[in-house]
Design an enzyme around this catalytic site. Structure first.
Site, PDB file in Angstrom:
ATOM      1  N   HIS A  73      -9.850  -5.017  -0.219  1.00  0.00           N
ATOM      2  CA  HIS A  73     -10.787  -6.111  -0.518  1.00  0.00           C
ATOM      3  C   HIS A  73     -11.451  -6.617   0.767  1.00  0.00           C
ATOM      4  O   HIS A  73     -12.677  -6.653   0.875  1.00  0.00           O
ATOM      5  CB  HIS A  73     -10.041  -7.245  -1.220  1.00  0.00           C
ATOM      6  CG  HIS A  73     -10.913  -8.411  -1.590  1.00  0.00           C
ATOM      7  ND1 HIS A  73     -11.493  -8.531  -2.831  1.00  0.00           N
ATOM      8  CD2 HIS A  73     -11.325  -9.493  -0.885  1.00  0.00           C
ATOM      9  CE1 HIS A  73     -12.216  -9.640  -2.872  1.00  0.00           C
ATOM     10  NE2 HIS A  73     -12.129 -10.254  -1.692  1.00  0.00           N
ATOM     11  N   GLU A  74     -10.641  -6.977   1.745  1.00  0.00           N
ATOM     12  CA  GLU A  74     -11.214  -7.564   2.973  1.00  0.00           C
ATOM     13  C   GLU A  74     -12.056  -6.545   3.727  1.00  0.00           C
ATOM     14  O   GLU A  74     -13.066  -6.895   4.336  1.00  0.00           O
ATOM     15  CB  GLU A  74     -10.108  -8.136   3.873  1.00  0.00           C
ATOM     16  CG  GLU A  74      -9.167  -9.138   3.210  1.00  0.00           C
ATOM     17  CD  GLU A  74      -9.849 -10.238   2.415  1.00  0.00           C
ATOM     18  OE1 GLU A  74     -10.994 -10.602   2.757  1.00  0.00           O
ATOM     19  OE2 GLU A  74      -9.252 -10.714   1.436  1.00  0.00           O
ATOM     20  N   GLU A  77     -17.905 -11.915  -3.676  1.00  0.00           N
ATOM     21  CA  GLU A  77     -16.528 -11.816  -4.187  1.00  0.00           C
ATOM     22  C   GLU A  77     -16.421 -10.909  -5.414  1.00  0.00           C
ATOM     23  O   GLU A  77     -15.492 -10.120  -5.537  1.00  0.00           O
ATOM     24  CB  GLU A  77     -15.967 -13.207  -4.494  1.00  0.00           C
ATOM     25  CG  GLU A  77     -15.776 -14.081  -3.263  1.00  0.00           C
ATOM     26  CD  GLU A  77     -14.932 -13.434  -2.180  1.00  0.00           C
ATOM     27  OE1 GLU A  77     -14.249 -12.423  -2.449  1.00  0.00           O
ATOM     28  OE2 GLU A  77     -14.975 -13.915  -1.039  1.00  0.00           O
ATOM     29  N   GLY A  99      -2.937 -15.493   1.277  1.00  0.00           N
ATOM     30  CA  GLY A  99      -4.105 -14.679   0.979  1.00  0.00           C
ATOM     31  C   GLY A  99      -4.605 -13.981   2.234  1.00  0.00           C
ATOM     32  O   GLY A  99      -3.818 -13.643   3.120  1.00  0.00           O
ATOM     33  N   ALA A 100      -5.900 -13.768   2.295  1.00  0.00           N
ATOM     34  CA  ALA A 100      -6.467 -13.032   3.414  1.00  0.00           C
ATOM     35  C   ALA A 100      -7.910 -13.455   3.617  1.00  0.00           C
ATOM     36  O   ALA A 100      -8.523 -14.041   2.729  1.00  0.00           O
ATOM     37  CB  ALA A 100      -6.391 -11.536   3.126  1.00  0.00           C
ATOM     38  N   MET A 101      -8.439 -13.168   4.808  1.00  0.00           N
ATOM     39  CA  MET A 101      -9.815 -13.560   5.105  1.00  0.00           C
ATOM     40  C   MET A 101     -10.522 -12.444   5.864  1.00  0.00           C
ATOM     41  O   MET A 101      -9.953 -11.827   6.756  1.00  0.00           O
ATOM     42  CB  MET A 101      -9.800 -14.870   5.916  1.00  0.00           C
ATOM     43  CG  MET A 101     -11.166 -15.335   6.365  1.00  0.00           C
ATOM     44  SD  MET A 101     -12.248 -15.760   4.951  1.00  0.00           S
ATOM     45  CE  MET A 101     -13.863 -15.536   5.696  1.00  0.00           C
ATOM     46  N   GLU A 102     -11.790 -12.251   5.494  1.00  0.00           N
ATOM     47  CA  GLU A 102     -12.528 -11.074   5.965  1.00  0.00           C
ATOM     48  C   GLU A 102     -13.285 -11.266   7.272  1.00  0.00           C
ATOM     49  O   GLU A 102     -14.230 -10.526   7.530  1.00  0.00           O
ATOM     50  CB  GLU A 102     -13.522 -10.661   4.877  1.00  0.00           C
ATOM     51  CG  GLU A 102     -14.743 -11.602   4.703  1.00  0.00           C
ATOM     52  CD  GLU A 102     -14.632 -12.549   3.525  1.00  0.00           C
ATOM     53  OE1 GLU A 102     -13.491 -12.851   3.129  1.00  0.00           O
ATOM     54  OE2 GLU A 102     -15.663 -12.991   3.001  1.00  0.00           O
ATOM     55  N   ASN A 103     -12.904 -12.223   8.126  1.00  0.00           N
ATOM     56  CA  ASN A 103     -13.622 -12.437   9.398  1.00  0.00           C
ATOM     57  C   ASN A 103     -14.052 -11.091   9.989  1.00  0.00           C
ATOM     58  O   ASN A 103     -13.247 -10.173  10.098  1.00  0.00           O
ATOM     59  CB  ASN A 103     -12.719 -13.120  10.414  1.00  0.00           C
ATOM     60  CG  ASN A 103     -11.957 -14.279   9.829  1.00  0.00           C
ATOM     61  OD1 ASN A 103     -12.541 -15.196   9.320  1.00  0.00           O
ATOM     62  ND2 ASN A 103     -10.632 -14.185   9.865  1.00  0.00           N
TER      63      ASN A 103
HETATM   64 ZN   LIG Z   1     -13.145 -11.876  -0.903  1.00  0.00          ZN
END
Ligand SMILES: [Zn+2]
Length: 1021
Positions: free
Chosen positions: A438-439, A461, A402-406
């Protein structure tokens, strides 16, 4: 400067004992229950002399001996102290949650037997608001050495006292704090406060620093309005799973390499450094990262300067600029030997970079193009500039999905950021767009304005999952992302939300285990679906301007959902949009209640009246569902049309079960009417028999008179209404006959998804042959017109449609399809280096078909290619094809391989294999038996509630006999601790699903078979 030097000396001392901690931690990890991370052994810190300055200087060999002793002593003390902590009254917390409890349901309400944990922790897991952090100085040195993966750290937090108190309570978990290093200084007065004791609250994951209370009763040491600095040294884990600061291990040029990267959301910052780990305790973070000369370090903000680490040759400190006000879950660190690719950004307001391992540079080009374009789009769309000077996107080779929006440092699994035009498929490109858009949308929605508490996770989200579609439509319109949302988002989540064991979007959560459960389709997809509905009824302009106002008012702060509703409400009034009541009132039922309504439209053809009723849509109603007293009624925005030129609209109120409509235009008796135009509403629609017939006639004569999305909606609604017993199966099956003329992706996607339920129910029944024949009959015209071979002139959706059709035809054994697939696979086997033989879009179906109809040779080839591939998305495709074999012994071998570390499957690979194997008709029972036999072993290996829940769901979802239901119940009964107490909701959903399948077979199987017999192409000719 002086303070830093002292800290560095302490770090050096800590380094000498790091080996001990690694050893103790590994023992602990082996004993831990998955998903319930515990911290028992940390309790030994209270009396642990080893962490003190000038403590025993240990050599490595002595360490090992001592580690064993420490472990046993630790275990004994841990049990004692855990009992002590659990038994005594818990630390009182200030009630800071600003959401009204009456609107929310605790997550445990829908739980099977309400987990004991939920009850225990409800009131003890929020921090008191007596002191608040203002600024963190975080310094971390990750050690990337085999056998010693640790992080040496120091944190110094400036706090402000809001309410006089004798203690500072902050989060800390799996961290070894050097207790002697803990200091509390009153700033301004420069006075060091005396510490009475330091305790861990294990369940709540609190570190409690109690200060010495004077003789006078009531005297406190921290005074309201004063400022303090609390600081300490510690050793944290460089974990192998993606929680906290973790290591990613990968091969490059035949060499094993390591990198360190962080993943904090939702509650893992406390595993990296002691902190106030709640989203509304925003602060400024100044980060310093240590690294080897050959590595680079990254954080949220740009690098300002680099200094050598005293006493460590070849090691440097990278000092980063102070951040803006932000939440702990968005803090990010990375240390890696990566290559930087700088995107061309003409305006110079911010820099945009992609970081990848060197051999993957060519795969980063697509992200490099769409990334900065998307970020600029959002600046324009939100009318709020991106506030940081740089944006980095990083591809993590392993241990991360997945991914993360840091903020300012987005992290992605390689397969969702990297794209190779020759090797990756159409879906892979779409995934990259979806994740990047998205991020990046989160940089505003979530990062700049953050939800006040995890209860409103959906606020970031759900909104982001809708806004990402707008970003994607801008940056790559050929994907038609917003249109695809109807099937991949709205219709997909309706399947889950139609279960009695669903949960509301907005739920009361406290403990990290409960928070983790919220990251599901309900928060993301239902959140997006109701956002899309809102955008539709207030209009694009009010939606966009309302968002801008919301972001501007709450930037650098936190918000609750009512803040957002108010922003839209105000804007709608300015724009003179008619609404029957306040936005907040309309939306509350959609977030506070689970499920959604089915609207039944009943026409009185004689008097030309139309009545509509609303009722909660349930795929199956259980007999034991009387306890739920919620009134399932909603404010429903109704839209309708008879020609797709004129659209009428009206509302059903949340106290109206039915209503007679006065339409805005005349409808003739022989004219159909369709509700929920373009499926912008989050509800299903049923009609009287005659209107269904009129719609069917229109589809058969000229289906294009009905919009593409509504064709998808009609098919999906009708098949699901029949599945739920609200419509005779004859109606949807009659409707499917029009599909012989349908050439659009969406209606096919929607129908085939709904039909796949019939497929999975009937696959092991005598009636399956009839179903197969019929589906092939309606698919044939499309298969013939699209052909097997991909054309470069195809639009994205045509490519996807062909893949879908070919997949289905090959799966059902269509001769031409199977022959072509086998032919191209053998050509590929003969010339493995040639990437043009099997087009990337068809690689999955070609490999799967050849393996299904082949033997060991075909399987081994795919396995070899899987191991050799440098492209993560291609690896995933090949991995999935390995599960297609019909040879039981190969399936059994593959299952064994999943748990054998020597094979080298990543944890995620193994999980994917098990889940996909469960869909193979032959592998299905084998997989369930395997999971049942190896459950204990799997819980240790996979060690994540989320992953195990997915496995559990996959292996049981097509169970449909009483015997299978019993097997499932027995299995749950024998593994209560995990399945009932920890995986409560997903276990309940799986059981619900199986019960529903059993009752479907009883009620519908015969009816479907009868219809298929009457419409069997073999007999009807
Ligand atoms: Zn998200």
């Amino acid at each position: 400067m002086e303070e830093e030097k002292k800290a560095e000396r302490r770090d050096a001392a800590a380094a000498t004992v790091a080996v001990v901690f690694t050893f103790v931690r590994d023992c602990r990890r082996a004993a831990a229950t998955p998903g319930r991370r515990r911290q028992r052994l940390e309790t030994i810190d209270v009396n642990d002399e080893a962490m003190s300055d000038g403590g025993p200087r240990l050599t490595v060999t002595k360490c090992r001996a001592l580690a064993v002793i420490l472990f046993f002593v630790g275990c004994v003390m841990a049990v004692g102290l855990s009992v002590y902590f659990l038994a005594r009254p818990h630390y009182p917390t200030a009630n800071s949650c600003s959401t009204a409890p009456s609107k929310r349901q605790p997550l445990s309400q829908s739980f099977l037997g309400a987990g004991a944990l939920s009850q225990l922790v409800q009131n003890v897991t929020r921090l008191p608001r007596t002191v608040l952090p203002r600024h963190y100085d975080v310094r971390l040195l990750p050690i990337l050495e085999k056998g010693n993966f640790t992080v040496l750290g120091r944190v110094s937090i400036d706090v402000q006292c809001l309410q006089s108190t004798d203690r500072i309570v902050l989060h800390s978990s799996d961290i070894k704090v050097d207790l002697k290093s803990v200091q509390v200084i009153e700033r301004g007065a420069n006075k060091t406060l005396s510490i009475e004791r330091i305790d861990y609250e294990t369940v709540a994951e609190f570190l409690v620093i109690r200060l010495n209370v004077g003789q006078q009763q009531g005297k406190v040491n921290l005074t309201k309005g004063s400022n303090y600095t609390v600081s300490m040294n510690f050793v944290a884990n460089l974990t192998e799973t993606s929680a906290g600061f973790f290591r990613s291990v990968y091969m490059e040029d035949g060499v094993e390499r390591y990198m360190a990267v962080s993943q904090m959301e939702p509650t893992d910052a406390r595993r990296v450094f002691p902190c106030f780990d709640e989203p509304n305790m925003k602060a400024i973070f100044t980060v310093t990262l240590g690294r080897h000369r050959d590595m680079m370090a990254l954080s949220n903000m740009p690098l300002i300067n680099t200094t050598q680490i005293d006493g460590m040759d070849d090691f440097y400190w990278d000092h980063f600029a102070p951040s803006l006000l932000m939440s702990t879950y968005l803090v990010a660190f990375a240390v890696a030997n990566f290559t930087k690719i700088e995107a061309d950004v003409a305006h110079g307001k911010w820099k945009f970079n992609i970081y990848v391992r060197t051999s993957a540079i060519s795969q980063a080009q697509y992200a490099k193009v769409i990334g900065p374009k998307t970020q600029a789009f959002y600046e324009d769309y939100f009318q709020v500039p991106f506030p940081l000077p740089k944006q980095d996107l990083m591809a993590i080779p392993s241990a991360f999905v997945g991914a993360m929006e840091n903020w300012g440092l987005l992290t992605f699994g390689e397969s969702v950021l990297l794209y190779d035009e020759d090797v990756s498929s159409l879906d892979d490109r779409q995934t990259v767009v979806e994740l990047v858009t998205h991020e990046l949308a989160h940089q505003w929605f979530g990062n700049l304005v953050t939800m006040d508490w995890w209860t409103e996770l959906w606020l970031k989200e759900g909104f982001t999952s809708y806004v990402e579609c707008l970003g994607a439509d801008f940056v790559d319109p050929s994907l038609e992302r917003l249109q695809q949302f109807v099937t991949s988002g709205l219709q997909a989540v309706m399947r889950l939300d139609a279960l009695e064991s669903s949960h509301p979007i907005s739920v009361l959560v406290n403990h990290p285990d409960e928070i983790g459960e919220l990251f599901d389709d309900i928060s993301y997809k239902k959140g997006a679906a109701i956002t899309r509905m809102l955008a539709s009824f207030i209009g694009d302009k009010s939606f966009r301007d309302g968002l801008t106002n919301y972001l501007r008012i709450h930037q650098y702060g936190n918000a609750v959902q009512d803040d957002l509703w108010n922003a839209f409400d105000k804007q709608a009034k300015v724009d003179q949009v008619f609404l029957p009541t306040k936005v907040e009132t309309i939306m509350d039922a959609w977030t506070a209640k689970m499920g959604f309504p089915v609207i039944t439209v009943q026409r009185d053809y004689k008097n030309r009246n139309i009545s509509v009723t609303q009722k909660r849509f349930l795929i199956r109603k259980s007999n034991s569902s009387t306890a739920d007293t919620t009134v399932y009624l909603w404010w429903v925005p109704l839209t309708y049309t008879t020609d797709f030129q004129t659209i009428g609209s009206t509302w059903l109120a949340d106290n109206q079960t039915s209503k007679n409509l006065t339409l805005e235009f005349e409808v003739e008796d022989n004219q159909w009417i369709i509700f929920n135009v373009d499926e912008t509403g989050y509800y299903r629609v049923n009609y009287d028999a005659h209107n269904w017939k009129l719609i069917g006639q229109q589809l058969m004569t000229n289906h294009t008179a009905i919009s593409v999305i509504n064709r998808a909606q009609i098919m999906n609604d009708a098949l699901n209404l029949a599945r739920a017993g609200l419509l005779d199966y004859e109606t949807p099956l009659n409707l499917t006959e029009y599909l012989e003329r349908e050439e659009e992706f969406l209606p096919w996607e929607s129908t085939l998804t709904a039909l796949s339920y019939l497929n999975s129910m009937m696959q092991r029944t005598p009636g399956y042959g009839l179903l197969k024949n019929y589906v092939m009959k309606i698919l044939m015209p499309l298969y013939n017109s699209l052909g097997f071979v991909h054309k470069s002139t195809d639009s994205h959706l045509t490519g996807k449609l062909r893949r879908k059709v070919v997949e289905r035809c090959c799966f059902m054994g269509h001769k031409d399809c199977v022959t072509k697939a086998i032919e191209s696979y053998s050509q590929w086997m003969a010339d493995p280096g040639n990437t043009t033989i099997v087009p990337s879009v068809l690689k999955g179906v070609v490999a799967c078909t050849a393996i299904r109809h082949g033997g060991e040779l075909e399987w081994n080839f795919a396995f070899k290619r899987f191991r050799q591939s440098n492209v993560a998305s291609e690896k995933a495709t090949l991995l999935s094809s390995l599960t297609c074999t019909q040879e039981s012994w190969i399936l059994a071998r593959l299952l064994e391989m999943c748990l054998n570390p020597a094979v080298g499957f990543r944890t995620q690979d193994a999980l994917d294999v098990i889940k996909t194997l469960a869909e193979n008709p032959i592998g299905r029972f084998m997989t369930f038996n395997f999971v049942r036999d190896k459950w204990t072993e799997m819980t240790k290996i996979f060690n994540s509630i989320h992953s195990l829940a997915h496995v559990f769901e996959s292996v049981t979802k097509s169970f449909n006999t009483d015997m299978e239901l019993k097997e499932l119940s027995d299995f749950v009964g024998k593994n209560k601790e995990l399945l009932v107490n920890a995986m409560t909701r997903s276990t309940q959903q799986s059981i619900d699903r199986v019960r529903s399948n059993v009752s479907w077979m009883r009620l519908n199987y015969r009816q479907v078979v009868n219809w298929l017999q009457q419409n069997n192409p073999a007999t009807s000719q």
